[in-house]
Design a protein around this motif. Sequence first.
Motif, PDB file in Angstrom:
ATOM      1  N   GLY A  72      30.202  33.238  35.609  1.00 18.56           N
ATOM      2  CA  GLY A  72      31.180  34.318  34.967  1.00 18.56           C
ATOM      3  C   GLY A  72      31.669  35.424  36.112  1.00 18.56           C
ATOM      4  N   THR A  73      31.025  35.059  37.183  1.00 16.31           N
ATOM      5  CA  THR A  73      31.560  35.998  38.567  1.00 16.31           C
ATOM      6  C   THR A  73      32.966  35.670  38.954  1.00 16.31           C
ATOM      7  OG1 THR A  73      29.255  36.105  39.220  1.00 16.31           O
ATOM      8  CG2 THR A  73      30.959  36.697  40.798  1.00 16.31           C
ATOM      9  N   VAL A  74      33.531  36.749  39.168  1.00 12.94           N
ATOM     10  CA  VAL A  74      35.050  36.789  39.745  1.00 12.94           C
ATOM     11  C   VAL A  74      34.872  37.011  41.136  1.00 12.94           C
ATOM     12  CG1 VAL A  74      37.282  37.818  39.600  1.00 12.94           C
ATOM     13  CG2 VAL A  74      35.974  37.608  37.481  1.00 12.94           C
ATOM     14  N   ILE A  75      35.416  36.212  42.203  1.00 10.81           N
ATOM     15  CA  ILE A  75      35.590  36.636  43.552  1.00 10.81           C
ATOM     16  C   ILE A  75      36.847  36.893  43.953  1.00 10.81           C
ATOM     17  CG2 ILE A  75      35.140  35.448  45.763  1.00 10.81           C
ATOM     18  CD1 ILE A  75      33.268  33.558  44.365  1.00 10.81           C
ATOM     19  N   SER A  76      37.146  38.119  44.416  1.00 11.07           N
ATOM     20  CA  SER A  76      38.360  38.558  45.291  1.00 11.07           C
ATOM     21  C   SER A  76      38.338  38.201  46.718  1.00 11.07           C
ATOM     22  CB  SER A  76      38.488  39.879  45.062  1.00 11.07           C
ATOM     23  OG  SER A  76      38.701  40.298  43.678  1.00 11.07           O
ATOM     24  N   LEU A  98      34.504  24.364  37.741  1.00  9.28           N
ATOM     25  CA  LEU A  98      33.556  25.255  37.984  1.00  9.28           C
ATOM     26  C   LEU A  98      34.111  26.426  38.645  1.00  9.28           C
ATOM     27  CD1 LEU A  98      30.181  25.602  38.223  1.00  9.28           C
ATOM     28  CD2 LEU A  98      30.308  24.925  40.338  1.00  9.28           C
ATOM     29  N   VAL A  99      34.967  26.322  39.508  1.00 15.06           N
ATOM     30  CA  VAL A  99      35.361  27.589  40.097  1.00 15.06           C
ATOM     31  C   VAL A  99      37.068  27.216  40.329  1.00 15.06           C
ATOM     32  CG1 VAL A  99      35.837  28.771  42.252  1.00 15.06           C
ATOM     33  CG2 VAL A  99      33.707  27.933  41.741  1.00 15.06           C
ATOM     34  N   VAL A 100      37.868  28.336  39.328  1.00 16.94           N
ATOM     35  CA  VAL A 100      39.264  28.062  39.434  1.00 16.94           C
ATOM     36  C   VAL A 100      39.948  29.315  40.157  1.00 16.94           C
ATOM     37  CG1 VAL A 100      39.545  29.101  37.247  1.00 16.94           C
ATOM     38  CG2 VAL A 100      41.058  27.612  37.634  1.00 16.94           C
ATOM     39  N   VAL A 101      41.018  28.766  40.940  1.00 15.87           N
ATOM     40  CA  VAL A 101      41.877  29.563  41.403  1.00 15.87           C
ATOM     41  C   VAL A 101      42.751  30.410  40.284  1.00 15.87           C
ATOM     42  CG1 VAL A 101      43.855  30.146  43.305  1.00 15.87           C
ATOM     43  CG2 VAL A 101      41.906  28.634  43.464  1.00 15.87           C
ATOM     44  N   ARG A 117      37.766  32.529  39.813  1.00  9.99           N
ATOM     45  CA  ARG A 117      36.846  32.845  38.691  1.00  9.99           C
ATOM     46  C   ARG A 117      35.899  31.544  38.548  1.00  9.99           C
ATOM     47  NH1 ARG A 117      38.544  36.933  35.713  1.00  9.99           N
ATOM     48  NH2 ARG A 117      40.730  37.637  36.152  1.00  9.99           N
ATOM     49  N   CYS A 118      34.484  31.945  38.120  1.00 12.89           N
ATOM     50  CA  CYS A 118      33.656  30.871  38.202  1.00 12.89           C
ATOM     51  C   CYS A 118      33.364  30.549  36.632  1.00 12.89           C
ATOM     52  CB  CYS A 118      32.298  31.363  38.821  1.00 12.89           C
ATOM     53  SG  CYS A 118      32.554  31.747  40.604  1.00 12.89           S
ATOM     54  N   ALA A 119      32.965  29.532  36.378  1.00 17.34           N
ATOM     55  CA  ALA A 119      32.457  28.996  34.892  1.00 17.34           C
ATOM     56  C   ALA A 119      31.438  30.019  34.256  1.00 17.34           C
ATOM     57  CB  ALA A 119      32.001  27.396  34.857  1.00 17.34           C
ATOM     58  N   GLY A 124      26.538  24.935  39.865  1.00 14.27           N
ATOM     59  CA  GLY A 124      26.904  23.752  40.452  1.00 14.27           C
ATOM     60  C   GLY A 124      27.473  24.348  41.781  1.00 14.27           C
ATOM     61  N   THR A 125      28.194  23.334  42.686  1.00 14.99           N
ATOM     62  CA  THR A 125      28.848  23.977  43.794  1.00 14.99           C
ATOM     63  C   THR A 125      30.322  23.387  43.837  1.00 14.99           C
ATOM     64  OG1 THR A 125      28.131  22.057  44.874  1.00 14.99           O
ATOM     65  CG2 THR A 125      26.724  23.911  44.974  1.00 14.99           C
ATOM     66  N   ALA A 126      31.022  24.325  44.441  1.00 13.74           N
ATOM     67  CA  ALA A 126      32.482  23.959  44.783  1.00 13.74           C
ATOM     68  C   ALA A 126      32.859  24.452  46.210  1.00 13.74           C
ATOM     69  CB  ALA A 126      33.158  24.813  43.774  1.00 13.74           C
TER      70      ALA A 126
END
Length: 158
Positions: A72-76, A98-101, A117-119, A124-126
């Motif tokens: 659920g983490t959002v990475i900027s 798993l990790v969507v742009v 945005r993470c699932a 897992g890893t991406a």
Amino acid sequence: MVREVCGRSRGSWAWLGTVLVSVSCLLTACGGSGGSTGTASASASAGCAAGHTDITVAARGAVEQRVCVRPGTVISLVLEARTDDKRWTAVQSSAPGLVVVSGWQVEQDGTARASLRCAGTRGGTAKVTALAKAPDVAGAAKAAFTLDVGVVPYTTKR
């Protein structure tokens, strides 16, 4: 932790992936890159970012970086303007489930910003790859930066 996981998953090797991701996170990413504005639980991978984290990549910075996050983490992701003639063109995820742009923008000064945005529940890893190329040269853009994202789920007690 292993005893709990093994007790819950008798006859299954599914628990091994979670343990390996947690160990990988502890050895390579946690406490390393980016700042977190969220809080992490006090489990084995307490250094993983949760909620929101900002990662800035310098123009002459490393070409690969690792980050450990919770579901659920959002990475900027901020990619500073390049010093060569190449420009940032796109960001791609190796595992969009798993990790969507979810956002991409290139500013006039050449700085690029991506929202990742993470699932919400799975781990897992991406690999998130930022592509760059010179605007006046034919051909496809090439990978110029890679962010290895390890998503480590929260542990549950049963």
